[in-house]
Write a protein that holds these residues in place. Structure first.
Motif, PDB file in Angstrom:
ATOM      1  N   GLN A 120       2.339   1.690  -3.411  1.00  0.00           N
ATOM      2  CA  GLN A 120       1.343   2.200  -4.346  1.00  0.00           C
ATOM      3  C   GLN A 120       1.147   3.703  -4.171  1.00  0.00           C
ATOM      4  O   GLN A 120       1.032   4.453  -5.146  1.00  0.00           O
ATOM      5  CB  GLN A 120       0.002   1.473  -4.162  1.00  0.00           C
ATOM      6  N   GLN A 121       1.110   4.148  -2.920  1.00  0.00           N
ATOM      7  CA  GLN A 121       0.969   5.585  -2.665  1.00  0.00           C
ATOM      8  C   GLN A 121       2.190   6.348  -3.195  1.00  0.00           C
ATOM      9  O   GLN A 121       2.055   7.418  -3.785  1.00  0.00           O
ATOM     10  CB  GLN A 121       0.779   5.842  -1.181  1.00  0.00           C
ATOM     11  N   ARG A 149       0.841  -1.206   0.000  1.00  0.00           N
ATOM     12  CA  ARG A 149       0.000   0.000   0.000  1.00  0.00           C
ATOM     13  C   ARG A 149       0.876   1.256   0.000  1.00  0.00           C
ATOM     14  O   ARG A 149       0.618   2.205  -0.740  1.00  0.00           O
ATOM     15  CB  ARG A 149      -0.930  -0.033   1.235  1.00  0.00           C
ATOM     16  N   HIS A 150       1.923   1.233   0.816  1.00  0.00           N
ATOM     17  CA  HIS A 150       2.861   2.354   0.874  1.00  0.00           C
ATOM     18  C   HIS A 150       3.530   2.544  -0.494  1.00  0.00           C
ATOM     19  O   HIS A 150       3.665   3.681  -0.984  1.00  0.00           O
ATOM     20  CB  HIS A 150       3.911   2.134   1.967  1.00  0.00           C
ATOM     21  N   GLU A 154       1.940   6.543  -6.955  1.00  0.00           N
ATOM     22  CA  GLU A 154       0.932   7.515  -7.368  1.00  0.00           C
ATOM     23  C   GLU A 154       1.484   8.934  -7.226  1.00  0.00           C
ATOM     24  O   GLU A 154       1.300   9.779  -8.101  1.00  0.00           O
ATOM     25  CB  GLU A 154      -0.351   7.353  -6.543  1.00  0.00           C
ATOM     26  N   HIS A 155       2.184   9.188  -6.112  1.00  0.00           N
ATOM     27  CA  HIS A 155       2.794  10.493  -5.894  1.00  0.00           C
ATOM     28  C   HIS A 155       3.816  10.791  -7.000  1.00  0.00           C
ATOM     29  O   HIS A 155       3.834  11.894  -7.564  1.00  0.00           O
ATOM     30  CB  HIS A 155       3.462  10.536  -4.506  1.00  0.00           C
TER      31      HIS A 155
END
Length: 120
Positions: free
Chosen positions: A28-29, A25-26, A32-33
């Motif tokens: 993926q974030q 999840r980290h 995205e950033h």
């Protein structure tokens, strides 16, 4: 004892899976950033490219204008030199040209020039 070890194993696997999910999840974030930043940089690059093209066009226009001005200046200098030579020849042929101009004539000419409005 076997039940305790089995429970620890299941708990360890669960913790490992949960840690892996949180890590994913980290990631993926972070991705995205970075994707958003990349889009912004691409847009900035497009803007800068557009400005560069405008500046190149302006530089080409200025260069052409300077070249034209240089040609005109050269033409005017040639005409001025031709006029100077014609005047010099005319003065050489005139016996009055070597005579001093009376002070009163100089004063009248100077006064007339001072009264004349500036053309610029």
């Amino acid at each position: 004892m076997f039940g305790l070890l089995g429970g620890l194993r299941v708990g360890g696997i669960t913790v490992a899976l949960l840690g892996g999910v949180l890590w994913l999840r980290h990631q993926q974030q972070a991705m995205e950033h970075l994707r958003v930043q990349n889009q912004q940089l691409v847009m900035q690059g497009d803007v800068l490219q557009s400005r560069l093209l405008q500046w190149q066009s302006q530089a080409a226009n200025l260069s052409a204008a300077l070249n034209e001005q240089k040609k005109q200046q050269h033409t005017l200098e040639e005409m001025s030199e031709q006029n100077r030579q014609r005047l010099q020849k005319a003065v050489e042929r005139s016996p009055c040209a070597r005579q001093p101009v009376p002070v009163d004539i100089i004063r009248l000419q100077r006064d007339a020039l001072n009264r004349r409005p500036m053309s610029n």
